[in-house]
Design an enzyme around this catalytic site. Structure first.
Site, short mmCIF file in Angstrom:
data_model
loop_
_atom_site.label_atom_id
_atom_site.label_comp_id
_atom_site.label_asym_id
_atom_site.label_seq_id
_atom_site.Cartn_x
_atom_site.Cartn_y
_atom_site.Cartn_z
N GLU A 270 -15.81 -6.19 7.83
CA GLU A 270 -16.27 -5.68 6.58
C GLU A 270 -17.30 -6.44 6.11
OE1 GLU A 270 -12.96 -6.28 7.73
OE2 GLU A 270 -12.21 -4.34 7.72
N HIS B 121 -2.80 -2.54 1.89
CA HIS B 121 -3.39 -1.06 2.11
C HIS B 121 -3.59 -0.82 0.50
CE1 HIS B 121 -2.78 -1.57 6.30
NE2 HIS B 121 -3.70 -0.65 6.50
#
Ligand SMILES: Cc1ncc(C[n+]2csc(CCOP(=O)(O)OP(=O)(O)O)c2C)c(N)n1
Ligand SMILES: [Mg+2]
Lengths: 322, 323
Positions: A54, A123
């Site tokens: 990321e 998440h």
């Protein structure tokens, strides 16, 4: 009226914007796999899968944005943004200012969050307030496919870095299809329902909870106005203030942790700017200071539900009458 | 067009010597100002002038540079005005970033020095995007990314090299291995001696050069830059050098092994270059003195310019946050 899911709306916005402007590119962990229609139309150079990294995805977007491209990056789930914080916060958010205005960063970061899939706190973590608090960034979180499409189009056209949060719980729920090529301006709230006794301000899935609460309140003779912020930064203080000046009562609702959440800022601004109009204290409803559990009932309990919103609004209205 | 010599012995080092002297004089002016309390302390590049000058002189006008907190050498070698740099260091409005950067993150877009960050490793994270734009927008230049041995220990180094190799990005990675990562010696922080060793695991060609020999650096950087240009693929050049002053001014360097520092001081890149030019007869003592005078005059003028520049007005506080 055609129906569309929020997922489709994002694809439609990407397609239209990539057609409109050849500088728009999209990359992320699996975007080329999941959206092969984009690859088919725009080619493998403009729509790319990336390594699971990321930091470099966001950093590459920052570098590309400063040098002429308009990247949209998909970082999947909001907690994964932690790996991209330096690139988004220190680079995209600050290097325009720190360089004396030499660079602009027209980039969009997509990230999913929210209750609905029972995926747990790594998440599902509504971190939008982190980015509202960071200078140089804009933040949006739509509650409908039409707004998702219009806001994404506006975000892609904006010359600033935009964090685009997608509510997981809304992703595959069909909604009204957006009008082709309609852009929803950043920083503009929508009045989802008009009312005169109490203002309910929210964004994301809790807008729908506010609408349901407003229905129930109407049955009791309480007229609730529902405002969907849509943009969290800049946020539409004028629309909220105008509503509170009319109703005199405010409930701010969001799924994110209440502590230092976006609702705290809204409550503070209303207290500063419209104190004289208030007939009752401002109420904030938000998640607890806890990671989100994946167990379905606990995940639901995290989110302000319509009943809680009804109870809060009722209390405010009774308080005045009493 | 005559090809640029890639043989160090064919390189005319005289202009390089002048650039190195300018960098040294600029840094020494800052050290003096820092000691006197008139200029904020900086991360100086004293001892590393050859590494900066050699690489920057191998780049073309279309090429872009990303650098970091220790950037004076890169900026001055690229032609930045020492007066505007010093004004920036001093927080004045005529600085390249309107006084908002200070010394640690100076970008000069008009010279192709873009996106300077003081977050160690951030230059590595942004370089692929800059290189991607160069390719996708059909621009000819390559991207040179300067970083330290410390930055090579950040995850962004590894993510950046992997992506650049995977996406065929024209990046010349330049690791200035100056043996120090703030107050930690590279030996305590790196599993390998050389950063160039790490590049090979990503399939990226790499080379380590004596970073205190300006002609050798220029020659190696020309080979490296040409390879990036021709292949449109990354290359890593490691300049083996030493930070002879502290991490930041002031810094008493009490933690530094005196023998190690003395050995590197004996290999001072400026003295080596000048002595070689004098020995070869390419420079005579009066020419050397004239270079010194030119440099001193420029730094004197730079100081006067920076001191005369005013501070930014209070309404600058919130300008340029958003585009
Ligand atoms: C992410 C981050 N961690 C730590 C620091 C503090 N810091 C600034 S420079 C530096 C040393 C960097 O070493 P290196 O990359 O070798 O560059 P050098 O200073 O030797 O030129 C450190 C630790 C920082 N600025 N950013
Ligand atoms: Mg170092």
């Amino acid at each position: 009226m055609p129906t569309l899911t929020l997922y489709d709306a994002i694809g439609a916005a990407l397609t239209e914007e990539m057609r409109r402007d050849r500088h728009v590119i999209a990359f992320g962990e699996g975007i080329a796999t999941k959206r092969h229609d984009l690859v088919a139309e725009f080619g493998a150079l403009r729509v790319r899968n990336t390594p699971l990294a990321e930091g470099i995805i966001a950093g590459t977007a920052v570098g590309a944005a400063a040098s002429g491209l308009r990247p949209v990056v998909d970082l999947l789930f909001a907690p994964f943004l932690c790996y991209a914080m330096d690139e988004l916060v220190n680079s995209a958010g600050k290097l325009r200012y720190m360089s004396g205005g030499q660079f602009a960063f027209p980039l969009v970061t997509l990230a999913m969050t929210g209750a609905g899939w029972g995926v747990g706190a790594q998440h599902n973590h509504n971190v939008e307030a982190w980015f509202v608090h960071s200078p140089g960034l804009k933040v949006v979180m739509p509650s409908s496919p039409a707004d998702a499409k219009g806001l994404l189009k506006a975000a892609i056209r904006d010359d600033n870095p935009v964090l685009f949060f997608i509510d997981i719980g809304l992703l595959y729920q069909p909604g009204d299809g957006p009008v082709a090529d309609e852009v929803v301006p950043l920083g503009k709230a929508a009045i989802a329902r008009e009312g005169s006794d109490v203002t309910l301000v929210s964004y994301g899935k809790t807008v729908h909870h506010c609408r349901q609460a407003a229905e129930a309140l109407a049955a009791e003779g309480i007229s609730a106005e529902v405002i969907d912020l849509r943009s969290l930064k800049p946020w539409d203080a004028a629309t909220v203030l105008a509503s509170v000046e009319k109703t005199g009562r405010l409930v701010v609702v969001h799924e994110a942790n209440r502590l230092c959440g976006v609702g705290a800022e809204i409550a503070a601004v209303v207290a500063e700017e419209a104190f004289a109009c208030l007939k009752a204290p401002i109420v904030r409803l938000g998640g607890p200071d806890a990671p989100v559990a994946s167990s379905y009932p606990l995940e639901q309990a995290f989110v302000p539900q319509p009943e809680a919103i009804v109870a809060a609004a009722r209390r405010l209205c009774r308080r005045q009458i009493a | 067009m005559t090809p640029h010599p890639a043989n160090p012995h064919e390189i005319d080092a005289r202009p390089l010597l002048e650039q190195m002297l300018l960098i040294r004089a600029y840094e020494e002016a800052i050290v003096a100002g820092s000691d006197a309390g008139t200029i904020p302390g900086t991360c100086t590049s004293v001892g590393q002038e050859a590494a900066a000058v050699g690489v920057v002189n191998a780049l073309g006008a279309d090429d872009l540079i990303l650098t970091n907190h220790r950037s004076a050498g890169h900026l001055l070698a690229r032609g930045a005005d020492p007066g505007r740099l010093l004004a920036e260091v001093m927080g004045r409005r005529d600085g390249y970033c309107k006084g908002r950067s200070g010394s640690l993150h100076i970008s000069v877009k008009e010279l192709g020095v873009v996106l300077t960050s003081t977050i160690v490793g951030a230059e590595l994270s942004m370089a692929p995007g800059v290189a991607l734009s160069q390719g996708m927008l059909g621009r000819p230049g390559i991207v040179a990314c300067f970083f330290g041995d410390g930055a090579a220990c950040e995850g962004s180094f590894h993510e950046s090299l992997n992506l650049a190799a995977l996406w065929n990005l024209p990046i010349l990675y330049v690791c200035e291995n100056n043996h120090w990562q703030a107050f930690v010696h590279r030996r305590e922080a790196m599993s390998r001696e050389h950063v160039s060793e790490w590049a090979s695991s990503y399939g990226i060609p790499a080379h380590t050069v004596d970073g205190n020999d300006v002609a050798a650096v220029l020659a190696a950087a020309r080979v490296a830059a040409e390879q990036v240009r021709a292949s449109r693929r990354p290359y890593l050049l490691e300049t083996w050098t030493y930070r002879t002053r502290g991490h930041f001014e002031p810094d008493d360097q009490s933690y530094v092994d005196p023998a190690e520092r003395a050995a590197w001081l004996a290999r001072d890149p400026i003295a080596r270059c000048r002595d070689r030019l004098l020995a070869d007869g390419a420079l005579n003592p009066s020419q050397a003195a004239a270079i010194g005078d030119r440099v001193a005059t420029r730094i004197h003028a730079a100081r006067a310019f920076a001191e005369a520049s005013s501070y930014p007005a209070a309404d600058e506080l919130t300008r340029d946050v958003y585009a």
